[in-house]
Structure formats: structure tokens, C-alpha cells
Design a protein around this motif. Structure first.
Motif, PDB file in Angstrom:
ATOM      1  N   ASP A   8      69.429  26.173  -7.359  1.00 19.69           N
ATOM      2  CA  ASP A   8      69.398  24.886  -6.665  1.00 19.69           C
ATOM      3  C   ASP A   8      70.469  24.931  -5.583  1.00 19.69           C
ATOM      4  O   ASP A   8      71.653  24.765  -5.860  1.00 19.69           O
ATOM      5  CB  ASP A   8      69.683  23.740  -7.648  1.00 19.69           C
ATOM      6  CG  ASP A   8      69.694  22.378  -6.943  1.00 19.69           C
ATOM      7  OD1 ASP A   8      69.503  22.342  -5.707  1.00 19.69           O
ATOM      8  OD2 ASP A   8      69.890  21.367  -7.637  1.00 19.69           O
TER       9      ASP A   8
ATOM     10  N   THR B  64      69.685  21.276 -15.151  1.00 22.08           N
ATOM     11  CA  THR B  64      70.873  22.122 -15.246  1.00 22.08           C
ATOM     12  C   THR B  64      71.464  22.060 -16.654  1.00 22.08           C
ATOM     13  O   THR B  64      71.749  23.092 -17.273  1.00 22.08           O
ATOM     14  CB  THR B  64      71.909  21.680 -14.190  1.00 22.08           C
ATOM     15  OG1 THR B  64      71.273  21.706 -12.903  1.00 22.08           O
ATOM     16  CG2 THR B  64      73.118  22.596 -14.182  1.00 22.08           C
TER      17      THR B  64
ATOM     18  N   ASP C 248      67.520  27.888 -12.948  1.00 17.54           N
ATOM     19  CA  ASP C 248      67.736  26.453 -12.747  1.00 17.54           C
ATOM     20  C   ASP C 248      67.345  26.116 -11.315  1.00 17.54           C
ATOM     21  O   ASP C 248      68.065  26.456 -10.379  1.00 17.54           O
ATOM     22  CB  ASP C 248      69.220  26.134 -13.004  1.00 17.54           C
ATOM     23  CG  ASP C 248      69.532  24.665 -12.772  1.00 17.54           C
ATOM     24  OD1 ASP C 248      68.631  23.823 -12.978  1.00 17.54           O
ATOM     25  OD2 ASP C 248      70.684  24.364 -12.381  1.00 17.54           O
TER      26      ASP C 248
HETATM   27 MG    MG Z   1      70.618  20.470 -11.484  1.00 18.50          MG
END
Ligand code: MG
Ligand code: GDP
Length: 440
Positions: A135, A111, A187
Motif C-alpha cells: 500500500d 494491515t 497487504d
Molecule cells: Mg492498511
């Protein structure tokens, strides 16, 4: 570091005049230990040492009077080579947006690195990236990316945690096209360990988005584990690059070497901190120095440069260039050198110094410096300025006056000539280096 380790072996060899294969073997043992200490994978170390040994046992080292420095040089070259060239280029799709998938284990820095990379793309390449929060498992993962987005004023696409990551990716790309974002950074989720569920999800995202880059983010602190992680991600997904994070810590960076040689995937960037601008291109030669712990050698050289009187150095350089360097200057130079420690050791550390003819004859030690000084002080002004007038009666007088032998006077005159030649070559090297932007 390796430099320290080798010092001991070098000390032992110094008195011997000649280096044998057994000596090289001993040095190789030190190289091996240093690399293992730096957390380089065992098999990688084995192959590497074999390769370096072959070179070392060849002419280069055995014939050299500075075997330790030679070996460090070879190791450094081979390490740099193993880690590949600088690889910080990022793909550009001819059908935008360019899609980059960030993958890796939990906590590796996906991230954070997504944010850093988006920042870099905008700052350095003038791109308009969009971040995608895919995520949905880790609590607060989406929030974390949104916070980074806000901080960077960078758009973040998210559909909460009730929509599948594949669907999020699909809609994100559609949105990016609509809004003309040229990069999409996905991500993705990580796990504590590589597992099938994780890989399947990543494969699905890959299948759908056909990413231009798949970057594995790995934590450099995890050392050996990082290699296994890199290997399985590469087998399952086919990586295009690796980002090694947390190198601002005190890790030796051995993982970089192992990952590169095991996966054959270039390391593209390194993470040097938690801040959004702490992402740097990967420089193999710097990483090699870090792995070798060569900082101390470099510091020593820097110290030497700092200690030499700037004014004097300039004056000498001028004299060298105009070939008006005299025995008086030589005497002066010796005084400067005494402040630093043994001249030959210092010179031998300098890159390229082994190529300078005459340097090997210049084995000056402390006692010899005193003798040399005595001899030069016994010369007349005329003799110091024009050593070519020296004949045997002058030499006998100087020898008697300084308490040395005529042979020593001759040797000094020869050394002075060699030194003059060497300095001319060095000054040539320095000029060249200056043109190329200086010594690194
Ligand atoms: Mg992460
Ligand atoms: P993710 O689970 O892979 O998404 O990992 P995160 O991006 O959440 O990062 C996990 C932790 O590592 C966070 O506390 C980050 O601030 C930290 N981190 C990430 N990259 C670096 C780095 O290069 N240096 C340091 N010191 N910390 C980092």
C-alpha cells in the motif's frame, strides 16, 4: 434479540392448545424483523424466511407443543447451514511460497489482519511468513506494517512508496523464495469506495503473483455496505475467503450471513480486537446465535444448571441410573424446580428435549406443583417407595387426605412413571453428550 421477539408471540399462542398457519406467519414476521435489525441484507432475509416458513408450516412446528422453541431451532439450523461449515483452512501451495493477497476498502483492517494472520500461521502452523507492504498510497501505511512486523518479529518487505505495487510484489516473492519463507502476505491498498483504479491495480497484482488465496477484509460494522463491497470484489477478483473484522464491537454480525449467501465465499476468520492475537476461526453456529440474540436463552439455561443443588443433582442422577427414583425424590425435585420457575418451560428450552417421549404430558404449573406435593405428602412411606402397591382404597384415602380427586392421584402416578422414563432417557442423553465433550 429474536428470542425476546418470539416470546410475545409464544405467550399469545400458549393458551390456544394448537398452532395455526397464521401463528407461524406471525412468528415469521418476528424472524424477519429480527434479521433486518441484525443488518442482514433484505433479499437474503426474504429468501431465508421463505425457506424457514416452508419447514415451519410442515409437520414439525404445527404439531409441536413448543412452537416458539421449534422455530428458533429451525432458524438456528438454517442460519448455520447458510453460513457454511467451519472454513478456517488456509491454502498451501506445492510450490512455495504460498501467496495470500489481502484486499478491501480503506480502514477495513487489511494491515492489522495481515499481521494477525502472519502471527497465526507462525504460531499455529509453524510457518515462516513474510509480510509485504504494497500500500504505497496511504500515508504511513508502510510504517504501520513495519511497526507490526517489529512487534511480532516478523520480516516485512518494502521498497518505499516510489515503486509500483506490482513491482513490489514481484520482488517480494523472489526474495521469499531466496530466503525460504513459505508464506507471503501482500497487504494491498484500499480506497474509500470500490473504484476502477483500485481494481485494476489489484488485478495486476493477481495476474503477476497468481495468489493461492485472495482474502477480502471487511468491517462488520458497515453492515449492508459490506455486502455490496464483497460482491464487487468477488466479481472482479474472485475471492477465496472473507475475514470479517471488528466483531468485538456491538455489531450483530448480520453482514456475515449476507456476505456468505450473496458471494458464496466462505468466511474464514473473524477479527475480535486490535491486538495481534485477536483473529479467530469463523464458527457458523456461534454467529447464528449472535444474529438471533440467543444469548439470553443460553443464559437462562446456564442459570438453571447453576441453581440446581449440585449434590442433590448427583444423588438424583445416581438414583435415575439405578432406577431407584421414588416419589419422595420426585417431591424433592419439584422443590428444586420451584426455585427456577416453570419446569416445562425450562425443559422445553433444552436441545433435544422435544424428542423425549412423555415430556408433553408433563405440563406442570405452579398450582399443580402444590397439588402434587399435597398428594405425595398424603402417602405412606411404603406407598411412596413402592407405588405399585397402590389400589383403589389407598387412592381414595390419599385423595381425601390431600383434598384432591382420585383422578388427580391417578394422573400424578402416571406422570411420575412418565417422568421416570424421561429421566432415564435424559440421563442417557447426558452420558452421550459427556462422551462427546459435553453440552455446548
Ligand atoms: Mg492498511
Ligand atoms: P486497512 O486500512 O484496511 O489496512 O485497516 P487497518 O488495518 O489500518 O485498520 C483500521 C483500524 O481498524 C485500525 O485502528 C485497527 O486497529 C482497527 N481494527 C482492525 N481490525 C480490528 C478488529 O477486529 N477489531 C477492532 N476493534 N479494531 C480493528
Amino acid at each position: 434479540g429474536l428470542a425476546d421477539r418470539l416470546q410475545n408471540t409464544i405467550q399469545k399462542i400458549r393458551g390456544k392448545g394448537k398452532v395455526t398457519e397464521a401463528d407461524v406467519k406471525e412468528m415469521m414476521r418476528e424472524v424477519r424483523l429480527a434479521l433486518l435489525e441484525a443488518d442482514v441484507n433484505f433479499k437474503v432475509v426474504k429468501d431465508f424466511v421463505k425457506k424457514v416458513s416452508e419447514r415451519a408450516v410442515g409437520q414439525e412446528v404445527l404439531k409441536s407443543l413448543t412452537p416458539g422453541q421449534q422455530i428458533i431451532k429451525i432458524v438456528n439450523e438454517e442460519l448455520t447451514e447458510l453460513m457454511g461449515g467451519e472454513q478456517s483452512k488456509i491454502a498451501v501451495s506445492n510450490r512455495p511460497p504460498t501467496v495470500i493477497m489481502m484486499v478491501g476498502l480503506q480502514g477495513a483492517g487489511k494491515t492489522t489482519t495481515s499481521g494477525k494472520l502472519a502471527n497465526l500461521l507462525r504460531k499455529k502452523y509453524n510457518k515462516q511468513p513474510m509480510l509485504v507492504a504494497a500500500d504505497i498510497y496511504r500515508p504511513a501505511a508502510i510504517k504501520q506494517l513495519e511497526t507490526l512486523g517489529k512487534q511480532l518479529s516478523m520480516p516485512v518487505f518494502s521498497l518505499g512508496d516510489q515503486v509500483s505495487p506490482v513491482e513490489i510484489a514481484r520482488q517480494a516473492i523472489a526474495k521469499a523464495k531466496e530466503e525460504h519463507h513459505d508464506y507471503v502476505l501482500i497487504d494491498t491498498a484500499g480506497r474509500l469506495h470500490v473504484d476502477e483504479t483500485l481494481m485494476n491495480e489489484l488485478k495486476d497484482i493477481k495476474e503477476l503473483t497468481k495468489p493461492d488465496e485472495i482474502f477480502l477484509v471487511v468491517d462488520a460494522m458497515t453492515g449492508q455496505d459490506a455486502v455490496n463491497v464483497a460482491q464487487s470484489f468477488n466479481e472482479q477478483l474472485g475471492l477465496t475467503g472473507v475475514v470479517l473484522t471488528k466483531l468485538d464491537g456491538d455489531t450483530r454480525g448480520g453482514a456475515a450471513l449476507s456476505i456468505r449467501s450473496v458471494t458464496q465465499t466462505p468466511i474464514k476468520f473473524i477479527g475480535m480486537g486490535e491486538k495481534m492475537d485477536a483473529l479467530e476461526p469463523f464458527h457458523p453456529e456461534r454467529m447464528a446465535s449472535r444474529i438471533l440474540g440467543m444469548g439470553d436463552v443460553l443464559t437462562l439455561i446456564e442459570k438453571a444448571q447453576a441453581n440446581i443443588d449440585e449434590e442433590k443433582a448427583k444423588e438424583l442422577e445416581q438414583k435415575m441410573r439405578t432406577a431407584s427414583f421414588t416419589l419422595d425424590d420426585f417431591l424433592d425435585q419439584l422443590g428444586q424446580v420451584r426455585k427456577l420457575g416453570p419446569l416445562d418451560e425450562l425443559l422445553k428450552m433444552m436441545p433435544g428435549a422435544n424428542k423425549i417421549k412423555g415430556l408433553n404430558n408433563l405440563q406442570i404449573d405452579e398450582k399443580q406443583i402444590a397439588h402434587v406435593e399435597a398428594i405425595i405428602r398424603s402417602m405412606t412411606k411404603q406407598e411412596k417407595l413402592h407405588p405399585e402397591i397402590m389400589n383403589s382404597s389407598r387412592k381414595r384415602r390419599i385423595a381425601a387426605g390431600s383434598g384432591r380427586t382420585v383422578a388427580e392421584v391417578n394422573r400424578l402416578l402416571k406422570q411420575f412413571e412418565d417422568m421416570k422414563k424421561m429421566m432415564k432417557q435424559m440421563s442417557g442423553m447426558q452420558q452421550k453428550a459427556k462422551k462427546k465433550g459435553g453440552f455446548k
